[in-house]
Enzyme design. Structure first.
Site, PDB file in Angstrom:
ATOM      1  N   HIS A 286       0.812  -1.215   0.000  1.00 12.58           N
ATOM      2  CA  HIS A 286       0.000   0.000   0.000  1.00 12.58           C
ATOM      3  C   HIS A 286       0.844   1.263   0.000  1.00 12.58           C
ATOM      4  O   HIS A 286       1.898   1.332   0.626  1.00 12.58           O
ATOM      5  CB  HIS A 286      -1.045   0.001   1.115  1.00 12.58           C
ATOM      6  CG  HIS A 286      -0.518   0.101   2.525  1.00 12.58           C
ATOM      7  ND1 HIS A 286      -0.336   1.306   3.150  1.00 12.58           N
ATOM      8  CD2 HIS A 286      -0.174  -0.856   3.421  1.00 12.58           C
ATOM      9  CE1 HIS A 286       0.107   1.074   4.397  1.00 12.58           C
ATOM     10  NE2 HIS A 286       0.218  -0.224   4.582  1.00 12.58           N
TER      11      HIS A 286
ATOM     12  N   ASP B 156       5.938   2.008   6.605  1.00 14.78           N
ATOM     13  CA  ASP B 156       4.662   1.304   6.468  1.00 14.78           C
ATOM     14  C   ASP B 156       3.804   2.068   5.485  1.00 14.78           C
ATOM     15  O   ASP B 156       3.188   3.061   5.855  1.00 14.78           O
ATOM     16  CB  ASP B 156       3.996   1.210   7.847  1.00 14.78           C
ATOM     17  CG  ASP B 156       2.618   0.592   7.796  1.00 14.78           C
ATOM     18  OD1 ASP B 156       2.238   0.055   6.750  1.00 14.78           O
ATOM     19  OD2 ASP B 156       1.910   0.660   8.823  1.00 14.78           O
TER      20      ASP B 156
ATOM     21  N   GLU C 169      -5.222   1.908   2.644  1.00 16.23           N
ATOM     22  CA  GLU C 169      -5.151   0.716   3.491  1.00 16.23           C
ATOM     23  C   GLU C 169      -5.357   1.097   4.950  1.00 16.23           C
ATOM     24  O   GLU C 169      -6.055   0.414   5.694  1.00 16.23           O
ATOM     25  CB  GLU C 169      -3.786   0.033   3.318  1.00 16.23           C
ATOM     26  CG  GLU C 169      -3.690  -1.359   3.944  1.00 16.23           C
ATOM     27  CD  GLU C 169      -3.215  -1.366   5.401  1.00 16.23           C
ATOM     28  OE1 GLU C 169      -3.275  -2.433   6.032  1.00 16.23           O
ATOM     29  OE2 GLU C 169      -2.783  -0.301   5.907  1.00 16.23           O
ATOM     30  N   GLU C 170      -4.752   2.214   5.336  1.00 22.58           N
ATOM     31  CA  GLU C 170      -4.748   2.617   6.753  1.00 22.58           C
ATOM     32  C   GLU C 170      -6.124   3.034   7.263  1.00 22.58           C
ATOM     33  O   GLU C 170      -6.325   3.190   8.459  1.00 22.58           O
ATOM     34  CB  GLU C 170      -3.750   3.761   6.979  1.00 22.58           C
ATOM     35  CG  GLU C 170      -2.292   3.424   6.663  1.00 22.58           C
ATOM     36  CD  GLU C 170      -1.661   2.432   7.639  1.00 22.58           C
ATOM     37  OE1 GLU C 170      -2.334   2.003   8.591  1.00 22.58           O
ATOM     38  OE2 GLU C 170      -0.486   2.087   7.428  1.00 22.58           O
TER      39      GLU C 170
ATOM     40  N   HIS D 283       3.744   3.782  12.628  1.00 23.73           N
ATOM     41  CA  HIS D 283       2.666   4.783  12.731  1.00 23.73           C
ATOM     42  C   HIS D 283       3.089   6.008  13.540  1.00 23.73           C
ATOM     43  O   HIS D 283       2.257   6.711  14.093  1.00 23.73           O
ATOM     44  CB  HIS D 283       1.378   4.195  13.333  1.00 23.73           C
ATOM     45  CG  HIS D 283       0.665   3.271  12.390  1.00 23.73           C
ATOM     46  ND1 HIS D 283      -0.660   2.977  12.505  1.00 23.73           N
ATOM     47  CD2 HIS D 283       1.100   2.589  11.303  1.00 23.73           C
ATOM     48  CE1 HIS D 283      -1.007   2.152  11.540  1.00 23.73           C
ATOM     49  NE2 HIS D 283       0.049   1.890  10.806  1.00 23.73           N
TER      50      HIS D 283
END
Lengths: 331, 341
Positions: free
Chosen positions: B63, B173, B201-202, B312
Site C-alpha cells: 500500500h 509502512d 489501506e490505513e 505509525h
C-alpha cells in the site's frame, strides 16, 4: 441425532483450521447429495440438484480457539484468541491441539480479576523447556476447548454447539430429503464465521443463490437475571428478525413463519441485539440475496459448556426440511 | 537517491496518495512497464501472461498510503485544529514537524507550554484534540493564504541512516513494501504476477477491496511492514516481531487467516535459502490481505512484512538486512509458485 451431534462437536476445527471437521461432515453427507466439493477458503459445498431457483443453506463448521503466539524457555505457551473468547472463562480450562496435545490455562499473579488480560494468561502443556514444548506444538498452532459431550436428559451439554448443532441440523435434513426437490438446494458448511462471516461471503459470491437461509445458534433470556431476550430454551427453533449483521428479508421470514404454523412446528420470534450470522454476509453478495436465519436457542454461547434442547433441535430439522421442500418462486 | 528515500519523502496520507503514485508511475514509465490507475487511485500492473499461464494467478500488493492528519478548522489566531487519518497514538504527536497541504507549508504541532499547565493537566496525556498545528502566521486570514480546511498533513521526517544497518524515517509502512515491489517489477522482463500499489489501506483496506473485484485471482501475497516491539518494557511474549530477525510471516491477524499452503511454501523457501524469518507474535491488526482474501469467490493470501520499530509514528526504524531478506524471500516465493517460469 445424539450420536451425530456428539461426533460433530468432538471434531477439531477452529476458525481457519476446519480440515478435520470438514472430513467428518463430508463423510456424513457425500452419499446423500449429487456432488460435494471444497472451495478456495475451505467451505464444504454439498449440492442437491434441481430445476428452478437456487436455495443456499449455510451452517458454519468453525469453532473458537486459542492460537500460540510464543513459547517461553520454560515451555509455557502464550496465546491469543481465535474468535470471541473472553479471558475470565478460560482459567482452569483444558484445551487440546489437533495432534492431541492437551494443556490447561492459568495466569500470572494478579490482585483482582479485572487485571486478567490476555498477556497474563498462558497455556501449560506439561513441558519443562522450549525444546520439549516445540516438539509438540509451535507458534501458530491452535487449541480448542477440551470438553466431553453430555446427554442431560432433555438437553445436550457440550463445546461448540455453536455451530455444530447447526451443522447437525443440515446433515440430518440432507439425509431425510426425498429424491425430488422443487429447486436446487446447496448446503454450505462454512469456514471462519467466528472471525467475521468470511467463508459465507466468498461462497455466496461463487454460488449466486436466489435465496439463502443460515442455521446457527442464538442466545436466550431464560437464565437467572439474564439480559432481556425473548427466546427461551425448549420453546422451539427461532426465526430471526434482526441481529447486528442483518435484518432478515421480510418475504423469507414470512415463509418460515407460515411453514412452521402449517406444519405445527412450535417456533419463536428472535431479535438478537448483538451478534451476527453467515446470512449477514450472504445477503450482501453481488446484487443482494434475500436471506433468513433459522436459529437454535443455546445457553452460554462461546463458553466451553453450551446447552441446547433436544426438542428445539428436532424441530429445527423439521422446519428446515419444509423449507427445502417448499417451492421457492417469488418472495 | 534510493527509491525508498524518495518514497518516504513523499507525502501520501490515506486518500491523498498522488505524490507517491506519481513517483511510482514515473519509475514504471522509465522501464516502459505498462500500468493503469483505477477509479480509487490504485496502480495496477497487469501482466497479460498471468491469465495465459493459468493458476495460480498471483497478485503482489503493497500500500502507498501512510497515516497522517487532516486540518479540520482554522482558528482566529491562525492555529490549525486537526483530526487523525489512520491509527496514530496521540502521545507521539506533540512537538512534531509537519507539512500542511499541497503547498507543503511547514508547521509544528503545539500544545500549551508546560509552565502554563495546571498541575492536574501536567499529569494527563495530551490528546489530539488538545493539540494544534502552528504554521507561524498572525491570524486566520493569513493562514488561509497557505492552508484550508480539509488539507492533509504529513509528518516531516527525512530518511537518515542510524548506526551501520538501520534507517530512520516516516511511512516505511508501507513504502518499504512499495520499494520491494517496484524492485521486483524492475528486473528486466515483466515478472509472472500482477502487482498493485494500493490506496487507503490505513483507513480500512479500501483500495485492495476494489483491486480484488477488478482482478480474477487465485493467490495474493501482501508485502507489508509490521510493528517490531523488541524494546525496553516489552516482555518477550508481548513482542510482535524483532528488528534484524528477518522477514515477518503472519499466521493470522484480525483481517485474515493466512493460507496454510502459502505459509508452508514461504517457510520452506526461507529455510532452503538460509533466509532468516520470524512469525508475527500477535493476531490483531489488519492488512490488504483481509480485503483480497474475501474478494469474489475467495483468494488464497499470505503476508510477508518488514519489521519496523515505532510504526505509525514520525520516526520509525527499519533494518537494511530485514529489507534485503524480505525482498529475497518474496522473489524466491514467486519463483517457487510460478514454477520458475
Amino acid at each position: 441425532m445424539e450420536k451425530l451431534l456428539k461426533e460433530l462437536t468432538a471434531a477439531y476445527g477452529p476458525a481457519g483450521h476446519e480440515e478435520e471437521i470438514r472430513e467428518v461432515i463430508e463423510e456424513q453427507v457425500k452419499d446423500y447429495v449429487d456432488s460435494c466439493y471444497t472451495d478456495t477458503l475451505g467451505n464444504l459445498i454439498a449440492v442437491r440438484e434441481g430445476a428452478g431457483p437456487r436455495l443456499m443453506v449455510a451452517a458454519h463448521m468453525d469453532e473458537l480457539g486459542l492460537m500460540v503466539t510464543h513459547v517461553d524457555e520454560n515451555g509455557f505457551l502464550r496465546i491469543a484468541r481465535v474468535g470471541g473468547v473472553v479471558p475470565h472463562i478460560l482459567v482452569g480450562q483444558r484445551f487440546v491441539f489437533s495432534n492431541g496435545t492437551a494443556g490447561t490455562i492459568n495466569h500470572e499473579k494478579i490482585d483482582e480479576l479485572k487485571e486478567l488480560e490476555w498477556s497474563k494468561l498462558y497455556l501449560d502443556i506439561g513441558c519443562s523447556s522450549r525444546e520439549e514444548a516445540v516438539e509438540k506444538v509451535n507458534v501458530g498452532d491452535v487449541a480448542v476447548y477440551d470438553q466431553e459431550f453430555k446427554n442431560l436428559g432433555q438437553r445436550y451439554l457440550g463445546k461448540s454447539m455453536d455451530d455444530r448443532v447447526g451443522c447437525a441440523v443440515l446433515v440430518e435434513t440432507i439425509k431425510r430429503l426425498p429424491r425430488q426437490l422443487p429447486q436446487e438446494v446447496i448446503f454450505v458448511f462454512t469456514v471462519q464465521e467466528e472471525l467475521g462471516l468470511r467463508g459465507a461471503r466468498t461462497a455466496g459470491y461463487a454460488l449466486e443463490p436466489s435465496y439463502a437461509v443460515a442455521v446457527d445458534v442464538t442466545r436466550v433470556g431464560d437464565t437467572p437475571e439474564s439480559l432481556v431476550m425473548d427466546v427461551s430454551l425448549g420453546k422451539g427453533p427461532a426465526v430471526k428478525i434482526k441481529d447486528s449483521s442483518l435484518i432478515t428479508h421480510h418475504g423469507v421470514r414470512e415463509i418460515m413463519f407460515s411453514l412452521a404454523e402449517k406444519n405445527g412446528v412450535e417456533y419463536q420470534r428472535e431479535v438478537l441485539e448483538r451478534g451476527g450470522t453467515d446470512a449477514g454476509s450472504i445477503q450482501l453478495t453481488r446484487e443482494g440475496v434475500p436471506s433468513g436465519v433459522l436459529s437454535i436457542p443455546c445457553r452460554y454461547v462461546h463458553t466451553p459448556s453450551e446447552i441446547v434442547d433436544k426438542g428445539d433441535v428436532e424441530n429445527a430439522v423439521n422446519l428446515l426440511e419444509q423449507l427445502c421442500l417448499y417451492p421457492w418462486k417469488e418472495v | 537517491m534510493l527509491l525508498l528515500e524518495k518514497l518516504v519523502s513523499a507525502s501520501g496520507v490515506s486518500g491523498n496518495e498522488d505524490e507517491v503514485r506519481s513517483l511510482l508511475k514515473s519509475e514504471l514509465e522509465k522501464k516502459d512497464t505498462g500500468y493503469r490507475v483505477d477509479t480509487l487511485g490504485n496502480i495496477l500492473v497487469e501482466n497479460p501472461e498471468v491469465e495465459q499461464q493459468g493458476p495460480p494467478r498471483l497478485l503482489l500488493a503493497a500500500h502507498m498510503d501512510e497515516v497522517g492528519l487532516m486540518v479540520t478548522s482554522i482558528e482566529d489566531g491562525g492555529f490549525l485544529r486537526f483530526d487523525k487519518v489512520g491509527g496514530i497514538d496521540d502521545r507521539v504527536l506533540v512537538s512534531r514537524k509537519v507539512l500542511v497541504g499541497s503547498k507543503k507549508t511547514p508547521g509544528v504541532i503545539g500544545s500549551k507550554a508546560v509552565h502554563l499547565q495546571k498541575p492536574e493537566e501536567r499529569k494527563k496525556n495530551l490528546r489530539a484534540e488538545d493539540l494544534y498545528i502552528d504554521i507561524g502566521v498572525k491570524g486566520k486570514e493569513e493562514a488561509k493564504k497557505y492552508v484550508q480546511t480539509g488539507d492533509y498533513v504529513s509528518f516531516y521526517s527525512p530518511l537518515q541512516e542510524l548506526g551501520h544497518s538501520c534507517y530512520k524515517g516516516k511511512a516505511f509502512d508501507d513504502r518499504a513494501g512499495c520499494a520491494i515491489l517496484w524492485e521486483l517489477l524492475n528486473e528486466g522482463r515483466l515478472p509472472p504476477f500482477h502487482a498493485a500499489f494500493t490506496v487507503q489501506e490505513e483507513v480500512g483496506l479500501r483500495g485492495a477491496l476494489v483491486v480484488g473485484n477488478a482482478l480474477d485471482l487465485d493467490m495474493a501475497l501482501i508485502v507489508e511492514t509490521t510493528s517490531a516491539s523488541d524494546v525496553p518494557g516489552s516482555k518477550e511474549h508481548e513482542q510482535v516481531s524483532r528488528l534484524g530477525a528477518g522477514p515477518v510471516l503472519s499466521i493470522m491477524d484480525a483481517s485474515v487467516v493466512v493460507d496454510k499452503g502459502m505459509l508452508d511454501t514461504l517457510i520452506r523457501v526461507a529455510e532452503e535459502n538460509e533466509i532468516p524469518y520470524q512469525f508475527r507474535g500477535f493476531n490483531g491488526g489488519g492488512t490488504d490481505a483481509g480485503a483480497l482474501s474475501l474478494s469474489r469467490a475467495g483468494v488464497k493470501t499470505a503476508v510477508v512484512s518488514v519489521p519496523a520499530r515505532y510504526i505509525h509514528s514520525p520516526c520509525s526504524i527499519i533494518n537494511r538486512e530485514d529489507l534485503h531478506y524480505t525482498r529475497k524471500l518474496v522473489e524466491l516465493f514467486v519463483k517457487e509458485v510460478k514454477g520458475k517460469k
